[in-house]
Write a protein that holds these residues in place. Structure first.
Motif, PDB file in Angstrom:
ATOM      1  N   ILE A 117     -12.370   5.222  -2.176  1.00 21.23           N
ATOM      2  CA  ILE A 117     -11.321   5.311  -3.203  1.00 21.23           C
ATOM      3  C   ILE A 117      -9.995   4.737  -2.726  1.00 21.23           C
ATOM      4  CG2 ILE A 117     -12.410   7.323  -4.266  1.00 21.23           C
ATOM      5  CD1 ILE A 117      -9.175   7.910  -2.433  1.00 21.23           C
ATOM      6  N   SER A 118      -9.955   4.287  -1.478  1.00 21.07           N
ATOM      7  CA  SER A 118      -8.683   3.858  -0.893  1.00 21.07           C
ATOM      8  C   SER A 118      -8.043   2.699  -1.650  1.00 21.07           C
ATOM      9  CB  SER A 118      -8.873   3.472   0.582  1.00 21.07           C
ATOM     10  OG  SER A 118      -9.819   2.425   0.707  1.00 21.07           O
ATOM     11  N   SER A 119      -8.845   1.734  -2.091  1.00 23.30           N
ATOM     12  CA  SER A 119      -8.277   0.555  -2.774  1.00 23.30           C
ATOM     13  C   SER A 119      -7.630   0.933  -4.089  1.00 23.30           C
ATOM     14  CB  SER A 119      -9.371  -0.497  -3.008  1.00 23.30           C
ATOM     15  OG  SER A 119      -9.847  -1.009  -1.783  1.00 23.30           O
ATOM     16  N   GLU A 120      -8.323   1.745  -4.909  1.00 28.04           N
ATOM     17  CA  GLU A 120      -7.740   2.121  -6.202  1.00 28.04           C
ATOM     18  C   GLU A 120      -6.537   3.031  -6.022  1.00 28.04           C
ATOM     19  OE1 GLU A 120     -10.757   4.083  -8.478  1.00 28.04           O
ATOM     20  OE2 GLU A 120     -10.547   5.985  -7.408  1.00 28.04           O
ATOM     21  N   PHE A 121      -6.575   3.867  -5.001  1.00 27.59           N
ATOM     22  CA  PHE A 121      -5.438   4.742  -4.729  1.00 27.59           C
ATOM     23  C   PHE A 121      -4.221   3.924  -4.311  1.00 27.59           C
ATOM     24  CE2 PHE A 121      -3.199   7.425  -1.451  1.00 27.59           C
ATOM     25  CZ  PHE A 121      -2.527   8.227  -2.375  1.00 27.59           C
ATOM     26  N   ILE A 122      -4.406   2.946  -3.454  1.00 27.05           N
ATOM     27  CA  ILE A 122      -3.302   2.098  -3.004  1.00 27.05           C
ATOM     28  C   ILE A 122      -2.700   1.340  -4.181  1.00 27.05           C
ATOM     29  CG2 ILE A 122      -2.767  -0.012  -1.705  1.00 27.05           C
ATOM     30  CD1 ILE A 122      -4.599   1.057   0.513  1.00 27.05           C
ATOM     31  N   GLU A 123      -3.552   0.827  -5.061  1.00 26.12           N
ATOM     32  CA  GLU A 123      -3.045   0.093  -6.217  1.00 26.12           C
ATOM     33  C   GLU A 123      -2.238   1.011  -7.134  1.00 26.12           C
ATOM     34  OE1 GLU A 123      -2.887  -3.179  -6.718  1.00 26.12           O
ATOM     35  OE2 GLU A 123      -3.649  -3.114  -4.667  1.00 26.12           O
ATOM     36  N   TYR A 124      -2.633   2.279  -7.203  1.00 29.93           N
ATOM     37  CA  TYR A 124      -1.913   3.218  -8.064  1.00 29.93           C
ATOM     38  C   TYR A 124      -0.518   3.515  -7.513  1.00 29.93           C
ATOM     39  CZ  TYR A 124      -0.686   7.365 -10.742  1.00 29.93           C
ATOM     40  OH  TYR A 124      -0.023   8.259 -11.542  1.00 29.93           O
ATOM     41  N   ILE A 125      -0.415   3.731  -6.214  1.00 33.21           N
ATOM     42  CA  ILE A 125       0.877   4.135  -5.655  1.00 33.21           C
ATOM     43  C   ILE A 125       1.741   2.941  -5.230  1.00 33.21           C
ATOM     44  CG2 ILE A 125       0.110   6.410  -4.903  1.00 33.21           C
ATOM     45  CD1 ILE A 125       0.461   3.823  -2.253  1.00 33.21           C
ATOM     46  N   GLY A 163       4.313   0.308  -4.519  1.00 33.51           N
ATOM     47  CA  GLY A 163       5.667   0.020  -4.970  1.00 33.51           C
ATOM     48  C   GLY A 163       6.434   1.182  -5.556  1.00 33.51           C
ATOM     49  N   ALA A 164       5.806   2.355  -5.661  1.00 38.20           N
ATOM     50  CA  ALA A 164       6.465   3.498  -6.307  1.00 38.20           C
ATOM     51  C   ALA A 164       7.296   4.295  -5.310  1.00 38.20           C
ATOM     52  CB  ALA A 164       5.423   4.418  -6.947  1.00 38.20           C
ATOM     53  N   GLU A 165       8.285   5.012  -5.838  1.00 34.99           N
ATOM     54  CA  GLU A 165       8.940   6.062  -5.060  1.00 34.99           C
ATOM     55  C   GLU A 165       8.056   7.295  -5.186  1.00 34.99           C
ATOM     56  OE1 GLU A 165      12.636   9.207  -5.393  1.00 34.99           O
ATOM     57  OE2 GLU A 165      12.677   7.380  -6.613  1.00 34.99           O
ATOM     58  N   VAL A 166       7.619   7.837  -4.067  1.00 33.42           N
ATOM     59  CA  VAL A 166       6.676   8.957  -4.091  1.00 33.42           C
ATOM     60  C   VAL A 166       7.429  10.265  -3.857  1.00 33.42           C
ATOM     61  CG1 VAL A 166       4.593   9.948  -3.066  1.00 33.42           C
ATOM     62  CG2 VAL A 166       4.799   7.473  -3.329  1.00 33.42           C
ATOM     63  N   VAL A 167       7.193  11.231  -4.728  1.00 36.06           N
ATOM     64  CA  VAL A 167       7.853  12.539  -4.677  1.00 36.06           C
ATOM     65  C   VAL A 167       6.841  13.570  -4.192  1.00 36.06           C
ATOM     66  CG1 VAL A 167       9.059  14.303  -6.009  1.00 36.06           C
ATOM     67  CG2 VAL A 167       9.342  11.873  -6.595  1.00 36.06           C
ATOM     68  N   ILE A 168       7.155  14.256  -3.084  1.00 35.63           N
ATOM     69  CA  ILE A 168       6.233  15.212  -2.463  1.00 35.63           C
ATOM     70  C   ILE A 168       7.009  16.466  -2.078  1.00 35.63           C
ATOM     71  CG2 ILE A 168       4.511  15.551  -0.635  1.00 35.63           C
ATOM     72  CD1 ILE A 168       4.405  12.545  -0.243  1.00 35.63           C
ATOM     73  N   HIS A 169       6.374  17.620  -2.199  1.00 34.01           N
ATOM     74  CA  HIS A 169       6.976  18.869  -1.730  1.00 34.01           C
ATOM     75  C   HIS A 169       6.472  19.141  -0.319  1.00 34.01           C
ATOM     76  CE1 HIS A 169       9.336  22.398  -2.640  1.00 34.01           C
ATOM     77  NE2 HIS A 169       8.409  23.173  -2.089  1.00 34.01           N
ATOM     78  N   ASN A 170       7.400  19.196   0.634  1.00 36.95           N
ATOM     79  CA  ASN A 170       7.061  19.286   2.056  1.00 36.95           C
ATOM     80  C   ASN A 170       6.308  18.024   2.483  1.00 36.95           C
ATOM     81  OD1 ASN A 170       6.847  20.264   4.657  1.00 36.95           O
ATOM     82  ND2 ASN A 170       5.083  21.582   4.220  1.00 36.95           N
ATOM     83  N   ILE A 218       4.660   1.765  -0.414  1.00 40.10           N
ATOM     84  CA  ILE A 218       5.536   2.410  -1.395  1.00 40.10           C
ATOM     85  C   ILE A 218       6.985   2.013  -1.136  1.00 40.10           C
ATOM     86  CG2 ILE A 218       3.952   4.359  -1.676  1.00 40.10           C
ATOM     87  CD1 ILE A 218       5.777   5.983   0.163  1.00 40.10           C
ATOM     88  N   SER A 219       7.868   2.387  -2.066  1.00 40.60           N
ATOM     89  CA  SER A 219       9.280   2.029  -1.902  1.00 40.60           C
ATOM     90  C   SER A 219      10.078   3.108  -1.190  1.00 40.60           C
ATOM     91  CB  SER A 219       9.914   1.763  -3.273  1.00 40.60           C
ATOM     92  OG  SER A 219       9.923   2.936  -4.065  1.00 40.60           O
ATOM     93  N   GLY A 220       9.528   4.306  -1.066  1.00 39.18           N
ATOM     94  CA  GLY A 220      10.233   5.388  -0.392  1.00 39.18           C
ATOM     95  C   GLY A 220       9.638   6.731  -0.754  1.00 39.18           C
TER      96      GLY A 220
END
Length: 236
Positions: A77-85, A87-94, A118-120
């Motif tokens: 699933i790594s390829s589809e996951f990478i394409e999804y995220i 260039g995005a700014e990723v928001v994560i708790h902890n 990702i962008s940050g």
């Protein structure tokens, strides 16, 4: 035309708490925001970790080895996951927790680091500690604080937690975002007037308070008078 801001709110579930012990990701949930609006373009995947979950982790997420046995491996699933995220700014708790596991999975596949795609990263736990120092800032605590219902959350689930976190993130940053938008709108109005001094000034709208609002305001002031044993400054 301003470029769209794409943010992905991300959460994972894992077989344990430390990737250095060989623990793996078993679920990824992502929620997409475009210009701070939920799009419904979410990403969700269960993953076969090729190992059992530690007992403590199993009690948290409830995803058994039997349930995960027929799910795809991370490599699948790594390829589809990478394409999804990408260039995005990723928001994560902890964020350090999830990033540690994501980087471990990427490293196994010689994909570099998660940050490369990702962008940050925005860590909502860091934000929450700055906004609410000395208070509990778990996802459940923040849901309670911001009036976000999490009554349907019996066990941790990556997509459900990402959806809750998206609501929390929007609630925590709404004031700052509104202020930024107001400043941008005022600046644009000023620029237009400067560029075209013949442009008519916008009509100023005056909204008067209703009788009910005035009565309620007077009642509040009377309460302040009584509490302070003197007329409040507003009436002076």
């Amino acid at each position: 035309m301003k470029p769209q801001i794409r943010q992905v709110v991300l959460d994972t579930e894992t077989t344990g708490i430390n990737p250095r012990d060989g623990n793996r990701i078993i679920e990824i949930g992502c929620v997409e925001l475009i210009d701070r609006k939920l799009t419904g373009n979410n990403y969700h995947q269960y993953i076969n970790p090729e190992r059992d979950s530690e007992e403590g982790a199993l009690q948290v997420h409830g995803l058994t080895s039997e349930f995960l046995s027929d799910k795809p491996k991370f490599s699948e699933i790594s390829s589809e996951f990478i394409e999804y995220i990408r260039g995005a700014e990723v928001v994560i708790h902890n964020a350090p927790f999830d990033l540690g596991f994501l980087n471990a999975e990427f490293s196994r596949l010689n994909l570099g680091c998660f940050d490369d795609y990702i962008s940050g990263v925005t860590d909502t736990l860091v934000q929450a500690k700055e906004l609410h120092p000395g208070k509990r800032n778990s996802l459940d605590a923040l849901c309670d604080r911001y009036g976000i219902s999490n009554s349907h959350r019996q066990l941790h689930g990556a997509l459900l937690d990402a959806e809750l976190l998206a609501d929390v993130f929007l609630a925590m940053s709404r004031g700052q975002n509104s202020l930024m938008m107001d400043v941008e709108e005022v600046a644009e109005d000023v620029r237009q007037v400067i560029e075209d001094d013949s442009a008519p000034l916008p009509e100023i709208l005056v909204l008067s308070a209703s009788k009910e609002e005035l009565d309620e305001h007077s009642s509040v002031l009377s309460g302040l008078d009584k509490q302070n044993k003197q007329p409040c400054l507003w009436r002076q």
